[in-house]
Design an enzyme around this catalytic site. Structure first.
Site, PDB file in Angstrom:
ATOM      1  N   HIS A 141       0.862  -1.107   0.090  1.00 50.85           N
ATOM      2  CA  HIS A 141      -0.111  -0.159   0.060  1.00 50.85           C
ATOM      3  C   HIS A 141       1.223   0.806   0.252  1.00 50.85           C
ATOM      4  CE1 HIS A 141      -3.139  -2.867   1.704  1.00 50.85           C
ATOM      5  NE2 HIS A 141      -4.033  -2.054   0.968  1.00 50.85           N
ATOM      6  N   LYS A 147      -1.748  -8.468  -4.224  1.00 54.29           N
ATOM      7  CA  LYS A 147      -2.864  -6.648  -3.830  1.00 54.29           C
ATOM      8  C   LYS A 147      -1.765  -5.515  -4.211  1.00 54.29           C
ATOM      9  CE  LYS A 147      -5.320  -5.254  -1.594  1.00 54.29           C
ATOM     10  NZ  LYS A 147      -5.603  -4.774   0.692  1.00 54.29           N
ATOM     11  N   LYS A 194     -15.656  22.742 -20.283  1.00 53.61           N
ATOM     12  CA  LYS A 194     -16.970  22.648 -21.937  1.00 53.61           C
ATOM     13  C   LYS A 194     -16.106  23.449 -22.685  1.00 53.61           C
ATOM     14  CE  LYS A 194     -21.078  22.191 -18.914  1.00 53.61           C
ATOM     15  NZ  LYS A 194     -23.011  22.908 -18.278  1.00 53.61           N
ATOM     16  N   ASP A 202     -26.487  20.310 -23.566  1.00 57.51           N
ATOM     17  CA  ASP A 202     -27.411  21.084 -22.245  1.00 57.51           C
ATOM     18  C   ASP A 202     -28.226  22.077 -23.236  1.00 57.51           C
ATOM     19  OD1 ASP A 202     -26.332  20.493 -20.077  1.00 57.51           O
ATOM     20  OD2 ASP A 202     -25.109  21.743 -20.467  1.00 57.51           O
TER      21      ASP A 202
END
Ligand code: NAP
Length: 502
Positions: A111, A136, A282, A319
């Site tokens: 980890h 893992k 956007k 939109d």
């Protein structure tokens, strides 16, 4: 398979939650023994266990809660193996001290709560040599690209590997790891008891993302935004995909401003087929598209990027389409007998637009194009002036907005949005009967503006209608299938603030 991490301070609660999870269909549970306030009683926890378990006991240095000695911890892990636990999780540095015995499978784990290091492949190779049944490897994602590196590692690994990234950036890798060959991913029992940053709940993993149905053929879509955690798009798009039984998943991608182009290039490795695009991307997205809708070119902003039939990127502004169609529906309901060939319902209507951000620009464009008489006003005058100049329309001072005569009022500010539900951008006595009032705010659905407009006899259009329509149109561009709008609407209504029904 989803492994649900279970950590409680009392044995009684662990047993009860383990049983509850089994009844809810969990197939694998990680028992986080370090959470227990007393020395764990393995006999109690493992006898008659209702599902297979992974026994894990983390030290504080690994962000665990173990409060006894390291010797006790290792003895406990050996005892879990002797007791026949299905899996035991061993950190790299103790893996050689704890021997294989019996059928218990060894998960050798790494980890890193700070980063996804450049040498994850070397780390993986080290772990794989420690008599691992499963490697893992879990790291903190600090960029969207960390997901890609991690998933490529999982796909290329010679040994069975569970690999994903933590944090808001890392959520896509948690959901997609099975698509690249991981035997399971991790989820938490309850949002308030996350075992690692960004860990989704069992219910989200299973019911929203349909983790167990994701395979190599699963198509991937998602929303790019920053922040992204608040977005309702994953909820409603996944509900629609599930309703139609499509082998596809829709993910939240946190993408910082200025990094959209490189992220989309990196995500080619994940074969993402379509993106919903929201703040702050956007405008930036327009440049990335090979083809653009007329409205995108005219507005200079898009909220959708999708792979077209030629395999290149097209941009659309749903939109704009959604707001316009919602408005047209409300206007048409005013005069239902109007012949179809009559002028556009917006033609000649006086429209007062509150706000000058991206949504105002998209809606204002549509109003002007269809012959509406547009007036714009905004708290920050300079932004409204810029918009008025672009559209060649009337600029109204913010202070004078109540004095205008308008057939249609459209709120494109964020005023009234949760948690500011007691605010309105247009006080009640400025509203008049017969006016059409469209509030683009969708959380809550019944904003103060919408409630007062209804009380005053106005016809209303809510932001929920616009939100569902823009998402439905995206869904159609992404999948080529008609969107189940009712499913999307119901899902959104269930998810948004309870204030909508007050
Ligand atoms: P934006 O570009 O950030 O613009 C925000 C607008 O709100 C600006 O005009 C801003 O005015 C104004 N504003 C913010 N706080 C204000 C306040 N306290 N008083 C007066 N005006 C205030 O955002 P956007 O993308 O255009 O989105 C605007 C709203 O549209 C969002 O809040 C959202 O609720 C709604 N929306 C709805 C949908 C849907 O599908 N229903 C989709 C997207 C967005 P200044 O210029 O003075 O800061």
């Amino acid at each position: 398979m989803i492994c649900v991490s279970l950590g409680r301070t009392r044995h009684k609660m662990v047993l009860a939650e383990h049983q509850a999870l089994a009844e809810r269909g969990a197939k694998l549970v990680e028992l986080r023994l370090d959470w227990l306030s007393r020395v764990p009683d393995l006999g109690r926890l493992l006898v008659d266990r209702p599902t297979p378990v992974i026994v894990t006991c983390r030290r504080p240095r690994d962000k665990g809660l173990w409060r006894f000695t390291e010797e006790q911890r290792q003895t406990l892990l050996r005892s879990a193996i002797v007791a026949g636990a299905d899996y035991v999780d061993l950190e790299e540095d103790i893996a050689t001290d704890i021997r294989r015995y019996g059928p218990t499978k060894r998960i050798i784990s790494y980890h890193n709560f700070d980063e996804t290091p450049a040498d994850i492949a070397d780390i993986h190779a080290r772990l794989a040599k420690l008599d691992a049944d499963i490697v893992k490897i879990v790291t903190m994602a600090n960029s969207p690209a960390d997901n890609v590196r991690m998933l490529q590692l999982v796909r290329g690994a010679a040994s069975l590997t569970v690999g994903f990234c933590m944090g808001e950036f890392g959520l896509p890798s948690r959901i997609l790891t099975g698509r690249y060959g991981a035997p399971f991913t991790y989820a938490t029992f309850h949002r308030e008891r996350q075992m690692a940053p960004g860990q989704p709940t069992f219910d989200e993993m299973r019911d929203v993302y349909r983790y167990d149905q994701i395979n190599e053929e699963t198509e991937v879509f998602g929303v790019v935004a920053d922040p992204v955690a608040h977005s309702y798009s994953p909820l409603i798009h996944n509900a629609a995909l599930a309703h139609l039984g499509l082998n596809a998943v829709y993910l939240p991608f946190r993408v910082p401003e200025g990094t959209l182009a490189e992220t989309i290039r990196e995500f080619d490795a994940l074969a993402v087929k379509g993106y919903s695009v929201t703040l702050p991307h956007k405008e930036a997205v327009v440049e990335l598209a090979d083809e653009r809708d007329k409205a995108v070119d005219e507005i200079g902003a898009a909220n959708t990027l999708y792979r077209n039939d030629r395999g290149t990127w097209s941009a659309a502004n749903t939109d704009h389409d959604a707001a316009l169609s919602s408005l047209v529906e409300a206007l048409s309901a005013e005069s239902p007998d109007k012949p179809a060939e009559a002028a556009h319902p917006l033609a000649g209507k006086k429209v007062l637009l509150l706000g000058a951000g991206g949504v105002a620009r998209a809606i204002g464009h549509g109003v002007v194009r269809h012959g509406g008489i547009l007036m714009v006003t905004n708290r920050t005058k300079a932004r409204a002036a810029e918009l008025a100049e672009q559209f060649g329309c009337v600029l109204v001072q913010w202070e004078n907005r109540g004095a205008q005569f308008a057939d249609v009022l459209i709120n494109c500010t964020s005023v009234g949005m949760h948690p500011g539900v007691d605010e309105t951008p247009f006080v009640a006595n400025w509203l008049r009967e017969g006016m059409i009032v469209f509030d683009t705010v969708y959380n809550p659905e019944r904003t103060l503006l919408i409630k007062q407009a209804r009380e005053r006899g106005c016809r209303t259009v809510t932001g929920v209608e616009m939100f569902v329509r823009q998402a439905a149109r995206q869904f159609e561009l992404f999948t080529g299938q008609p969107a189940p709008q009712d499913v999307m609407r119901d899902t959104l209504r269930q998810a948004i603030s309870p204030a909508r029904s007050s």
